[in-house]
Design a protein around this motif. Structure first.
Motif, PDB file in Angstrom:
ATOM      1  N   LEU B  53     148.223  70.047  -5.825  1.00 54.43           N
ATOM      2  CA  LEU B  53     148.096  70.700  -4.514  1.00 54.43           C
ATOM      3  C   LEU B  53     148.253  69.718  -3.354  1.00 54.43           C
ATOM      4  CD1 LEU B  53     145.002  72.980  -5.311  1.00 54.43           C
ATOM      5  CD2 LEU B  53     147.400  73.481  -5.687  1.00 54.43           C
ATOM      6  N   ASP B  74     144.099  75.169   4.512  1.00 52.21           N
ATOM      7  CA  ASP B  74     143.848  73.736   4.379  1.00 52.21           C
ATOM      8  C   ASP B  74     142.439  73.422   3.869  1.00 52.21           C
ATOM      9  OD1 ASP B  74     144.454  70.885   4.905  1.00 52.21           O
ATOM     10  OD2 ASP B  74     142.883  71.111   6.404  1.00 52.21           O
ATOM     11  N   ARG B  75     141.457  74.103   4.455  1.00 52.77           N
ATOM     12  CA  ARG B  75     140.064  73.833   4.079  1.00 52.77           C
ATOM     13  C   ARG B  75     139.810  74.157   2.603  1.00 52.77           C
ATOM     14  NH1 ARG B  75     135.073  73.512   6.733  1.00 52.77           N
ATOM     15  NH2 ARG B  75     136.136  73.553   8.723  1.00 52.77           N
ATOM     16  N   ALA B  78     141.628  71.727   0.324  1.00 50.94           N
ATOM     17  CA  ALA B  78     140.935  70.428   0.296  1.00 50.94           C
ATOM     18  C   ALA B  78     139.719  70.502  -0.622  1.00 50.94           C
ATOM     19  CB  ALA B  78     140.525  70.030   1.705  1.00 50.94           C
ATOM     20  N   GLU B  79     138.987  71.589  -0.510  1.00 49.62           N
ATOM     21  CA  GLU B  79     137.785  71.748  -1.330  1.00 49.62           C
ATOM     22  C   GLU B  79     138.159  71.883  -2.811  1.00 49.62           C
ATOM     23  OE1 GLU B  79     135.013  74.636   0.241  1.00 49.62           O
ATOM     24  OE2 GLU B  79     133.913  74.539  -1.666  1.00 49.62           O
ATOM     25  N   ARG B  81     140.872  70.701  -4.283  1.00 54.90           N
ATOM     26  CA  ARG B  81     141.292  69.367  -4.768  1.00 54.90           C
ATOM     27  C   ARG B  81     140.067  68.516  -5.054  1.00 54.90           C
ATOM     28  NH1 ARG B  81     145.509  69.465  -0.807  1.00 54.90           N
ATOM     29  NH2 ARG B  81     144.128  68.512   0.717  1.00 54.90           N
ATOM     30  N   ASN B  82     139.127  68.574  -4.114  1.00 56.14           N
ATOM     31  CA  ASN B  82     137.939  67.740  -4.222  1.00 56.14           C
ATOM     32  C   ASN B  82     137.126  68.064  -5.469  1.00 56.14           C
ATOM     33  OD1 ASN B  82     134.775  67.533  -3.290  1.00 56.14           O
ATOM     34  ND2 ASN B  82     136.006  65.799  -2.606  1.00 56.14           N
ATOM     35  N   TYR B 110     133.016  63.980   0.853  1.00 55.74           N
ATOM     36  CA  TYR B 110     133.439  65.300   1.341  1.00 55.74           C
ATOM     37  C   TYR B 110     132.627  66.418   0.703  1.00 55.74           C
ATOM     38  CZ  TYR B 110     137.109  62.262   2.938  1.00 55.74           C
ATOM     39  OH  TYR B 110     137.773  61.232   3.542  1.00 55.74           O
TER      40      TYR B 110
END
Lengths: 429, 221
Positions: B53, B74-75, B78-79, B81-82, B110
């Motif tokens: 991603l 995006d948010r 990102a989460e 991926r994290n 994060y």
């Protein structure tokens, strides 16, 4: 705040010391320049002893009068004590009202068997000591009784007392003030010439001098008025009361064809500082606009330079941006991180700039605080209580923040939009 | 675990259009150790970036654990991926201005966890990769193999189910490469993590549970 920010900032600053030094010093000098302008303004409006009540004082320095015979013309200047009493001393809303000579008067002072010294004298009433908070080292101010009785009493600044007597244990002793014997009743801490209203080296009751006889155009004289309100909220009520008094006085004066022009007096401290003539009402909005333009220019020029430096610093950190995004940073978090880091650097630079500013203010007092229409030959003095105003620090912090935003927002925003894969490969696209 | 359906990736410039991936359909199962092979420029890394991603396909869909990532903002991405994915890159991609433990803690910054817990987790994974004695060193003070082990520690500190490794031994000598591969195999076998690795090394590919091959953006095997 996370200590990693500081560790990382320190590491980045160390990575390229020359650029870091230029960047930090550039910001520091910008803040220094801006703070000098702020400080010049601050000393005019911020409270410090003996003008600690600046925020709740209204000033009627001058009076303006016209006459039917003069057409559009008017006569403007300080006022006579009689009209000052009628217009302002009679007010019910204020806490206190003082009448004092419009500026310091050069006078000669001496003690028996010694030469005379020229001194800056201010002629005041007894309420002057209520409106202004002098720090008495010895004795006390002259009171209403001695003022009314025109008893020659004098309050002296510490340095003047030491110059004359070599010490300050002189309460009750006599000095010759303009060749008349005055009894010393109080010694106060020296007052900075920046205290534009209260400054003098000696203070005497105006009832003991002949200045009250200097009258021109029915109401003009040598005096000004300061009105101490209980709080700023009372300003409006005081002004209304002033207008009512003005109407009464004008009714009386109209018999001789005279009319006192209001010019929206009395003015607060800020408006007083931009009063350059008695014949025009200062335009506070124009003054604000002018200051805002100056501040914008002072902020914008360094911000453009710093912005390119921030951009080049971020370019070197492009892979890091990719790494952070890959491991879970959102664009907004990245934006916040970059701006916060940049703000910490700006703050560091701001502190350095503020130190430069204070140092310059102390060392360059003569240049910085020289006043255009000074009625004294005394050099302006400045102390910490004048410079170290909480507002000054807040302004500095605010300017650091704005400068930081201006210089880092666009580079940070651009960095946060970079494609992650490109960023990881060190490409800015 | 990961399903790619009809993935195409086209890079466009003003002059030319390059098809990096063409109609890729792939299913990666939970706990699998998949290796992707192929010549340089065949689209292996592009595929890995899309699976991670980090990049978006021109068309096609990616489903991870039953969740389609197509419309994620995006948010959320990102989460995702994290929490789900850990990356190991060929050139390590450590942040040079942070020390080893701070680098390892990066994914946890994060997340809403305490600094104490974050530090504890980072120490634990560093121990797992045999680098607890290098915690406070800077990346510049480490060998290539040690850097890659730090990168692996960073990839697993957040306990992701998937590890994407892009030529993890590409910059290492054979001894260090073997050490890194051993760690990846351990993570796969002992912890059941799904690993997808891009490699040029046939020997390493043979040790994985499945190998797929790419040529000119197409899966050929």
């Amino acid at each position: 705040m996370n200590t990693k920010y500081f560790k990382q900032i320190w590491a980045h600053l160390r990575q390229d010391p020359v650029v870091s030094i230029i960047s930090v010093l550039g910001t520091a000098l910008s803040i220094f320049l801006i703070m000098l302008v702020v400080m010049l303004q601050q000393v005019k409006v911020a409270p410090f002893s003996p003008e600690s009540n600046r925020s709740r004082i209204l000033y009627a320095q001058y009076i303006s009068i016209s006459n039917k015979k003069w057409g559009d013309g008017s006569s403007n200047g300080p006022m006579d004590v009689k009209i000052a009493k009628e217009l302002y001393k009679s007010l019910k809303t204020p806490e206190a009202v003082t009448i004092y000579s419009v500026c310091t008067i050069p006078a000669v002072i001496s003690i028996p068997n010694s030469g005379t010294i020229t001194t800056d004298a201010l002629l005041t009433d007894a309420d002057f000591w209520h409106v202004f908070d002098f720090r008495f080292i010895k004795g006390k101010p002259y009171d209403q009784v001695s003022f009314d009785a025109a008893i020659p009493s004098i309050v002296m600044a510490e340095s003047m007392a030491r110059q004359l007597f070599g010490n300050i244990d002189i309460i009750g002793k006599n000095v010759e003030f303009n060749y008349t014997s005055y009894r010393i009743v109080g010694i106060v801490k020296d007052v900075s010439t920046l205290a534009s209203t209260a400054y003098a080296q000696v203070w005497v009751p105006y009832t003991t001098t002949s200045y009250i006889n200097n009258i021109w155009c029915e109401v003009g004289g040598s005096f000004s008025t300061a009105i101490l309100a209980r709080s700023r909220k009372d300003f409006s009520a005081i002004r209304t009361e002033c207008n009512q008094q003005l109407a009464i006085s004008n009714k009386k004066l109209s018999e001789k064809g005279y009319k006192i022009l209001s010019r929206n007096r009395p003015y607060d401290q800020e408006k007083k500082t931009i009063t350059y003539g008695a014949n025009i009402e200062p335009d506070i909005n124009a003054d604000h606009r002018q200051k805002i333009i100056i501040f914008i220019i002072l902020l914008l020029v360094p911000a453009i330079n710093l912005s390119s430096m921030t951009q080049s610093r971020l370019r070197r950190r492009i892979a890091e941006i990719g790494i952070r995004r890959a491991f879970g940073s959102t664009r907004s978090k990245l934006l916040k991180n970059i701006i916060t880091e940049s703000f910490i650097v700006s703050l560091l630079a701001g502190i350095i700039g503020l130190i430069f500013c204070f140092a310059f203010a102390y060392l360059g007092t003569d240049i910085l605080f020289a006043q255009p229409y000074q009625s004294t030959f005394c050099q302006p003095t400045i102390d910490t209580s004048i410079l170290m105003q909480p507002a000054t620090f807040l302004y500095a912090l605010g300017f650091c923040f704005v400068l930081n935003l201006l210089s880092s927002l666009i580079p940070a925003w651009r960095a946060s939009r970079i494609n992650i894969v490109n960023a990881l490969n060190g490409k800015i696209k | 675990m990961i399903t790619l359906t009809g993935i195409n990736k086209i890079y466009r410039t003003r002059e030319i259009e390059t098809q990096a991936l063409e109609n890729v359909n792939l299913e990666v199962n939970k706990g699998e150790f998949l290796s992707i092979m192929g010549p340089s420029g065949c689209g292996k890394s592009t595929l890995l970036n899309i699976m991670g991603l980090l990049d978006t396909p021109t068309n096609g869909t990616i489903t991870i654990n039953g969740t389609s990532t197509e419309k994620m903002k995006d948010r959320t991405l990102a989460e995702f991926r994290n929490r789900m994915i850990g990356f190991v890159f060929q050139s390590f991609h450590l942040i040079n201005s942070l020390n080893v433990i701070d680098n390892v803690e990066l994914p946890l910054t994060y997340r809403k966890i305490s600094a104490k817990e974050s530090r504890h987790l980072a120490e634990e994974v560093l121990q797992k990769v045999g680098l607890s004695h290098r915690m406070h060193h800077m990346p510049s003070e480490l060998s290539g193999g040690q850097c890659q082990r730090v990168a692996i520690a960073r990839a697993i500190v957040g306990d992701p189910e998937i590890i994407l490794a892009d030529e993890p031994t590409g910059n290492l000598d054979s001894k260090m490469g073997t050490e890194v591969m051993d760690i990846l195999h351990r993570l796969n076998k002992e912890e059941g993590r799904t690993i997808i690795m891009v490699t040029h090394n046939e020997e390493q590919a043979k040790q994985t549970s499945r190998t797929i091959r790419f040529f000119d953006g197409r899966q050929v095997e």
